[in-house]
Design a protein around this motif. Sequence first.
Motif, short mmCIF file in Angstrom:
data_model
loop_
_atom_site.label_atom_id
_atom_site.label_comp_id
_atom_site.label_asym_id
_atom_site.label_seq_id
_atom_site.Cartn_x
_atom_site.Cartn_y
_atom_site.Cartn_z
N LYS A 302 0.83 -1.20 0.00
CA LYS A 302 0.00 0.00 0.00
C LYS A 302 0.87 1.26 0.00
CE LYS A 302 -4.01 2.06 0.22
NZ LYS A 302 -4.98 1.95 -0.88
N LEU A 303 1.94 1.25 0.78
CA LEU A 303 2.81 2.42 0.82
C LEU A 303 3.49 2.65 -0.53
CD1 LEU A 303 4.48 2.29 4.34
CD2 LEU A 303 3.11 4.14 3.40
N GLU A 304 3.87 1.60 -1.19
CA GLU A 304 4.47 1.74 -2.52
C GLU A 304 3.49 2.38 -3.49
OE1 GLU A 304 5.60 -2.32 -3.20
OE2 GLU A 304 7.71 -1.92 -2.73
N GLU A 305 2.22 2.00 -3.38
CA GLU A 305 1.20 2.58 -4.25
C GLU A 305 1.01 4.07 -3.95
OE1 GLU A 305 -2.32 0.31 -3.60
OE2 GLU A 305 -1.55 -1.51 -4.58
N LEU A 306 0.90 4.40 -2.68
CA LEU A 306 0.69 5.80 -2.30
C LEU A 306 1.88 6.67 -2.69
CD1 LEU A 306 -0.90 5.41 1.27
CD2 LEU A 306 -2.07 5.86 -0.90
N ALA A 307 3.07 6.11 -2.59
CA ALA A 307 4.27 6.88 -2.90
C ALA A 307 4.30 7.34 -4.35
CB ALA A 307 5.52 6.06 -2.59
N LYS A 308 3.65 6.58 -5.23
CA LYS A 308 3.64 6.92 -6.65
C LYS A 308 2.66 8.04 -6.99
CE LYS A 308 4.86 2.18 -7.99
NZ LYS A 308 4.38 0.94 -8.66
N GLN A 309 1.68 8.26 -6.14
CA GLN A 309 0.62 9.21 -6.48
C GLN A 309 0.53 10.41 -5.56
OE1 GLN A 309 -2.39 6.10 -5.91
NE2 GLN A 309 -3.25 7.27 -4.19
N VAL A 310 1.35 10.44 -4.51
CA VAL A 310 1.22 11.51 -3.52
C VAL A 310 1.73 12.84 -4.07
CG1 VAL A 310 3.48 11.07 -2.45
CG2 VAL A 310 1.65 12.08 -1.10
N ASP A 311 0.99 13.91 -3.80
CA ASP A 311 1.41 15.26 -4.17
C ASP A 311 1.99 16.01 -2.97
OD1 ASP A 311 0.62 15.11 -6.88
OD2 ASP A 311 -1.47 15.46 -6.31
N GLY A 312 1.42 15.73 -1.81
CA GLY A 312 1.93 16.35 -0.59
C GLY A 312 3.00 15.47 0.04
#
Length: 648
Positions: A302-312
Motif C-alpha cells: 500500500k505504501l508503494e502505491e501511495l508513494a507513486k501518487q502523492v502530491d503532498g
Amino acid sequence: MFYIDDFIPMYRCFQNIVASLPSLVVCCYLRLKMTPKSTTIFLQKLRSSMQNTKYVKEPISAYIVPSSDAHNSEYLAECDEFRAFISGFTGSAGTAIITQNEALLYTDGRYFLQASQQLDSNWTLAKEGLPTTLSQGDWLSKYLAKGSRIGVDPKVYSYDKFKLLHTKLEATGHQLVPVATNLIDLLWTDRPARPTNPVKPLAVKYTGTTIGQKLKSVNDSMKEKNAEYLVLTALDEIAYFLNLRGSDIEFNPVFFSYVIIGDNCFTLFINSKQVGKEVLDHLNEQVAGNFKIEPYENIEKKLEELAKQVDGYIWFSEHSSYTLVDLVPKKNRITTDITPICLMKAIKNPVEIQGMRNCHIRDAAALCCYFSWLEQNVDREKITEVSGAQKLLEFRKLQSDFVGPSFDTISSVGPHGAIIHYQPSDSTDVRITSDQLYLCDSGGQYLDGTTDVTRTLHFGNPTLFEKDCYTRVLKGQLKLASRIFPSKIRGNYLDSFAREFLWQVGLDFAHGTGHGIGSYLNVHEGPMGISWRPIDTDPGLQPGMFISNEPGYYQDGEFGLRIEDIVLVIEAKPPHNHANRGYLTFETVCLVPKINKLILVDMLTDEELEQLNSYHRQCVEVVGPLLEQQGQMQAREWLIRETRPLTR
C-alpha cells in the motif's frame, strides 16, 4: 522444589570469609542456578551467515541486533525477541553487535547486573551511559577495518537510528547496509508464531473521546504539515487512536497492526482473525464507515502505491522502521516527526485523568492488602518472591475493572533488589524474610487506567545504612513532587532534584527518574520523561501528563530500594507569572504509604515532614473508606498504622 534460602545459615558463615571480596561474589551464592545460555554454536552459525551471499549481497563485518520489533516496541512478543535469543540477555533494553571476533551487548544502568549474570563468556558487556563506554558507532568505527559493511534488519531498526548510525559510519569510511533476511531468524528453528488475539473496543466512558473526534484533530495537524497521509506504526498509538485494546504483547493491551490516515478516513492493516463483529460495529459507530481493513502484511504494498501518487507529504514517526520509510523513493515527499497521536495520547483528557485517579485508589487498596498480609505472615509461613507476587495479583483481581498486570512484578529480596529490573523465577526464587529489604515494583491494567507503584519494606530491623539510603531517596522524591516549574520545561531539567541528597554523600542510581504512563495502555509511554539523559523528543511537561517519580538506590550484592509514585502535571499558582509563561507542579495520584520504619526522621526538614504527613493523611482519607467497604479491616489497620504522623 527447594529454595536457595534453605541454606542461608551456611551462607551467613560463608559471608564473613568473603567480606573483603567484590559484592558480586558475595551475592553469587544466592544465584547458583542462574546459568547463562550457551551461545557458542549460534554465534558460529551467525558469523557464517554474515559471509554467505545467499543471505547478504556482500559479506558483512558486523551484524546489529536491536531490542525492538517492526513497531519499535519496548516490550516484545516472544516471536520478536531476536536479541534475547542470540545473547541470552532477557532485559527489555539492549543492542547486540556481533563481529567475526567479538560479541558486544550494549545496555543501560537498569540492566548492568542482570546482563553480567545472563551473558556467557562469548560476550562483552558495554555499559551505556558511562563516560568510558564508546558509543556503538564509535566502537564500530574504531575496531572494524576501514571500508567494513555493517548489516542490520531494516524491518526492526528505526529510520532515525539508521540515519544517525549511517552518517556516523560513513564519516569513518564504513557502510551501514540493510539486510533483507533476518540472520537470527535463520538460527531460531522453534521461533513462536506471531500472536493474533481478539481485539476489543474500549467504551467512550473510559476514553473520553471518539475516533471521529481524534481523526478530525489529526487531520488538522496533517494540513499544517501539508501531509496527505499519516502512517501510524507504534502499537500503542494505534490502540489509542482506534479506542481498541488487544493482548498480542504480554502486559501491553495492544495488537499487531498499522494504520494509514488520509483525509477524514483511514485504513487499518490487521489480521482479519482479530476483528470480530463487535469491532466492526464500534468502528462504524465512531467514524460512520470512513475506514477500510486490509491484511497486516499489505502495508508495504500500500505504501508503494501511495508513494507513486502523492502530491503532498507522507508523514512517518521518526521511530518508524527503515523498511517502511524507504519505500517512498522521493525523499522530498517524506516528513519524519513525532506524530500528533503521540502528543494527544500523552496529554490525558478529563475522563482519562479521572480514570487514572480512580484506578490508583483501587490499586492502593490492593497493595495495602498485600503488604499487611505479608507483614502478618512473613515469619509464619514460607512466602517467596514468586508466591508473594502471585498473592498480590490475587488482591488486584478483587478490584473492579481490573484486566491484568501492567508488567511482570518485580518482587525482590535482599541482593535481588539490586538487580533493577529483576524478574523472579523458579530458578532464582528465594524466601521473603524479616531480615532483608523487600522491593516490590508492580502495576495493574484497569479499564480506566494503568498503574505503576514501587515500595520498599523491611519486616525486621533495617540497618542504619539502609535507613540512611531510604531517607535520602525519600527526600529526593518529596522534593521532586513539590517542585514548581515553567510550563513546557523538559523533564531533564528536573532530574537532579531527585538525586540531590544521594549526591551529597556520593551515591546515585543508574536509571531515569520518571517515565510517562498510558491510560489502559503501555506502562512506559513517551514522549516525555525525567532523566539525567536528555530526551530529544520531549515536548516539555504540560497539564494532563502523567509521569512517574521514582528515585532509588542499589547496593550491589546487598539490597535495592526504590520509591515510585505516579504524578499528574497540573497548573501551579505562584505569586508571579514571569513573561506569562505559566507554571506547573505535580499532584501525586498514587496513595500507598511510605514505610515509616525506614525513615530517619531527624534527616527530614520541617517542610518535608509536613509534606509526608499530609500525604499520609490523604492515603487514609481516600483509601481507608474503600478498604472498609471491601471488608479488608486488617489492611485498613495496617494503613492507619503506617500513616501515623511522624514527629521528632
